[in-house]
Design an enzyme around this catalytic site. Structure first.
Site, short mmCIF file in Angstrom:
data_model
loop_
_atom_site.label_atom_id
_atom_site.label_comp_id
_atom_site.label_asym_id
_atom_site.label_seq_id
_atom_site.Cartn_x
_atom_site.Cartn_y
_atom_site.Cartn_z
N LYS A 180 1.43 2.10 -2.98
CA LYS A 180 2.51 1.34 -3.64
C LYS A 180 1.83 0.11 -4.23
O LYS A 180 1.63 -0.89 -3.54
CB LYS A 180 3.58 0.95 -2.62
N GLU A 256 -4.10 -7.48 5.91
CA GLU A 256 -4.95 -8.49 5.27
C GLU A 256 -4.02 -9.45 4.56
O GLU A 256 -3.41 -9.10 3.54
CB GLU A 256 -5.95 -7.83 4.32
N CYS A 290 -7.46 -14.39 -2.29
CA CYS A 290 -7.06 -14.74 -0.92
C CYS A 290 -8.15 -15.55 -0.24
O CYS A 290 -7.87 -16.35 0.65
CB CYS A 290 -6.75 -13.49 -0.13
N GLU A 392 -0.24 -22.17 1.79
CA GLU A 392 -0.97 -21.43 0.76
C GLU A 392 -0.23 -21.56 -0.57
O GLU A 392 0.97 -21.26 -0.67
CB GLU A 392 -1.08 -19.94 1.13
P1 NAD Z 1 3.29 -9.80 -1.55
O1 NAD Z 1 3.26 -9.82 -0.06
O2 NAD Z 1 4.40 -10.45 -2.24
O3 NAD Z 1 3.29 -8.30 -2.08
C1 NAD Z 1 2.29 -7.37 -1.70
C2 NAD Z 1 2.88 -5.97 -1.79
O4 NAD Z 1 3.89 -5.81 -0.80
C3 NAD Z 1 3.54 -5.66 -3.13
O5 NAD Z 1 3.21 -4.34 -3.49
C4 NAD Z 1 5.03 -5.78 -2.80
O6 NAD Z 1 5.85 -5.02 -3.63
C5 NAD Z 1 5.05 -5.25 -1.38
N1 NAD Z 1 6.18 -5.68 -0.56
C6 NAD Z 1 6.85 -6.86 -0.63
N2 NAD Z 1 7.81 -6.89 0.34
C7 NAD Z 1 7.74 -5.72 1.02
C8 NAD Z 1 8.47 -5.17 2.12
N3 NAD Z 1 9.44 -5.83 2.73
N4 NAD Z 1 8.11 -3.94 2.56
C9 NAD Z 1 7.10 -3.25 1.97
N5 NAD Z 1 6.40 -3.72 0.92
C10 NAD Z 1 6.69 -4.95 0.46
O7 NAD Z 1 1.88 -10.38 -2.00
P2 NAD Z 1 1.41 -10.69 -3.48
O8 NAD Z 1 2.21 -11.83 -3.98
O9 NAD Z 1 1.37 -9.41 -4.24
O10 NAD Z 1 -0.12 -11.16 -3.25
C11 NAD Z 1 -0.49 -12.48 -2.98
C12 NAD Z 1 -0.67 -12.68 -1.49
O11 NAD Z 1 -1.57 -11.72 -0.98
C13 NAD Z 1 -1.27 -14.01 -1.12
O12 NAD Z 1 -0.61 -14.50 0.02
C14 NAD Z 1 -2.71 -13.67 -0.77
O13 NAD Z 1 -3.34 -14.57 0.12
C15 NAD Z 1 -2.54 -12.34 -0.16
N6 NAD Z 1 -3.80 -11.57 -0.22
C16 NAD Z 1 -4.53 -11.39 0.91
C17 NAD Z 1 -5.73 -10.70 0.86
C18 NAD Z 1 -6.59 -10.48 2.08
O14 NAD Z 1 -7.56 -9.71 2.01
N7 NAD Z 1 -6.32 -11.13 3.20
C19 NAD Z 1 -6.17 -10.18 -0.35
C20 NAD Z 1 -5.39 -10.39 -1.50
C21 NAD Z 1 -4.19 -11.08 -1.42
O1 6OD Z 2 -13.98 -8.06 -1.22
C1 6OD Z 2 -13.12 -7.46 -0.58
O2 6OD Z 2 -13.35 -6.38 -0.02
C2 6OD Z 2 -11.78 -8.02 -0.45
N1 6OD Z 2 -10.93 -7.33 0.34
C3 6OD Z 2 -11.47 -9.15 -1.10
C4 6OD Z 2 -10.22 -9.77 -1.03
C5 6OD Z 2 -9.89 -10.73 -1.91
C6 6OD Z 2 -8.61 -11.33 -1.88
O3 6OD Z 2 -8.00 -11.71 -2.86
#
Ligand code: NAD
Ligand code: 6OD
Length: 488
Positions: A180, A256, A290, A392
């Protein structure tokens, strides 16, 4: 001209939503509608999960590991063959500079398949001999079996990279997936279906359903009773909602999540190296990484110089069209996300920050005025209790605080609900080891940032996640280890 449509990819075929519901995919560069995306209801999610389940008992489930690994190499080569298509799709959805996507997003999107194909072929499992009362003994060995149907729920910031970071190991381990993608960036996940078909991945192994989270594809997928495991990347709050949903079925979950990552610059650091890495960690991908830095701690003797030079670095980040050679920074992902980021810019002002650079919206040419642009921003002067320093933001901004001692800065860096990443800049080797080991994070870089060896553990502590992926750790999540005990 009507916008092109993005369909679900289920059982090897592109299919529309039965409901006829579509939503707009907009360019963050100028807010144009670039595609209309089919929104999955329960019927499409059911069909995708059923296709994945069926694939597990078809040729995919019987395929020897070496053949599966060769197929994943072919997927990686297929992405590289169609590099330009993936690049165009990713850049259109996210607005990120071509220079960034062509060096990071697409190459890593392909590499994620090769590294885990290699890992699954080369990592051994466990073996133990044990004595028995009759003296004949017994042996134990562990075999890895796929978890089954894996739901892969992805964010929008590095769409192909973060999706394949999960799909690569999941498929290498013999699972079937239902992806998804984020509603903001559906294109490359959809395009990958073409590559899967081109290289002969059996139908049902890779499926994609589009839509939103709550009461849409994300929720329908993560609460589906026939999904065995969920791997999620996104906001901490979303991760928490998914974990609650997963609890009722005891689904294995890998999370993550968000971060509020510190960079620590000691006075003995190489100033140029520290500045380059810190500026990149704050502004790359318009701050939407992230692992990006939002809190910078600089030892007092070099504080003024560092702040001035980081402000200069912010001011030369030229915004512009992704394909323009002089573009250094793209827009945020959407106008909605810009509202959130700008609300923190306003809050910083109200909380009494000194705005060293940026703090607003850049003046863009007429054809880009409707895009989600913000200025790269550097603040000083806020207390550590300020919301701007604690929450954040996920934009191209950071707050810089001076510090006096190593103990003090370790305490400040760790004083956060998050624990994803940190960067330490020092030329003192002992200090690098000492501080690196004391930071409560999943990954700590010394004198660098976002330098990734995919064999290493990746994940977060505290509110930044549960579990580790990467190398053998991905095998731990995407397989069940089954022990066989043989009495000799
Ligand atoms: P988000 O949590 O809003 O959405 C992520 C995904 O989850 C989307 O596909 C969304 O449609 C889906 N989603 C939302 N609510 C849901 C629910 N209740 N049930 C199932 N699916 C649901 O995140 P975003 O805005 O797309 O991304 C930004 C965030 O992601 C930031 O907080 C960032 O730090 C984090 N992030 C973390 C990592 C990591 O590796 N730790 C990597 C990239 C991004
Ligand atoms: O480098 C990666 O494998 C990884 N998961 C990076 C995540 C970046 C977050 O925005």
């Amino acid at each position: 001209m009507s916008a092109r449509e993005i369909l679900h990819f289920i059982n090897g075929q592109y299919v529309p939503s039965a409901s006829g519901k579509l939503f707009d995919d907009r360019s963050p560069v100028d807010n144009r509608v670039i595609a209309r995306v089919h929104e999955a209801g329960r019927p499409e999610v059911d069909a995708a999960v059923a296709a994945a389940r069926a694939a597990l008992s078809g040729p995919w489930g019987r395929m020897p590991v070496a053949e599966r690994a060769a197929m994943l190499y072919a997927v990686a080569d297929g992405i590289n063959r169609r590099f330009k298509d993936f690049l165009d799709a990713e850049v259109a959805d996210t607005g990120k500079p071509v220079s960034l996507a062509s060096h990071l997003d697409i190459p890593r999107g392909a590499a994620n398949f090769k590294i885990f194909a290699d890992t699954v072929k080369n990592v051994a499992t466990e073996f133990f001999e044990m004595p028995t009362p009759d003296g004949a003994g017994a042996i134990n060995y562990a075999i890895r079996v796929p978890k089954g149907v894996v739901a892969v729920v992805c964010p929008w910031n590095l769409p192909l990279l973060l999706m394949t970071w999960k799909v690569g190991p999941a498929l290498a381990c013999g699972n079937a997936v239902v992806v998804k993608p984020s509603e903001e960036s559906p294109a490359t996940a959809a395009l990958l279906g073409e590559v899967m078909n081109e290289v002969g991945v059996p139908p049902g192994v890779y499926n994609v359903v589009h839509g939103f989270g709550p009461d849409s594809a994300g929720e329908f997928l993560t609460t589906h009773p026939d999904v065995d495991a969920i791997t999620f990347t996104g906001e901490t709050r979303t991760g928490s909602a998914i974990l609650r949903a997963a609890a009722s079925d005891i689904k294995a979950s890998s999370m993550e999540l968000g971060g509020k990552n510190p960079a620590i610059v000691f006075a003995d650091a190489d100033m140029n190296v520290a500045l380059e890495a810190t500026a990149r960690s704050v502004f790359a991908n318009c701050g939407q990484v992230c692992l990006g830095t939002e809190r910078v701690y600089v030892e007092r003797p070099i504080f003024d110089e560092f702040v001035k030079r980081l402000g200069d670095a912010a001011r030369i980040m030229k915004p512009g069209r992704p394909e323009a050679e002089d573009t250094k920074i793209g827009p945020l992902i959407s106008l909605e996300h810009r509202e959130k980021v700008l609300s923190y810019y306003e809050l910083a002002r109200q909380e009494g920050a000194t705005v060293v650079a940026g703090g607003g919206v850049p003046d863009m040419p007429d054809d880009l005025k409707q895009g989600a642009w913000v200025q790269p921003t550097v603040w000083t002067g806020l207390p550590e209790t300020s919301r701007v320093v604690r929450e954040e933001i996920f934009g191209p901004c950071c707050h810089v605080t001076p510090f006096d001692t190593e103990e003090e800065v370790i305490r400040l860096a760790n004083d956060t609900p998050y624990g994803l990443a940190a960067a330490v800049h020092t030329t003192n080797l002992s200090r690098a080891h000492r501080v690196g080991a004391k930071l409560d994070v999943g990954i700590c870089w010394v004198n660098s940032w976002f330098l990734r060896d995919l064999r290493t553990p990746f994940g977060g502590t505290k509110h930044s996640g549960i579990g580790r992926e990467g190398g053998v750790h991905s095998l731990e999540f995407y397989t069940e280890l089954r022990n066989v005990c043989i009495k000799l």
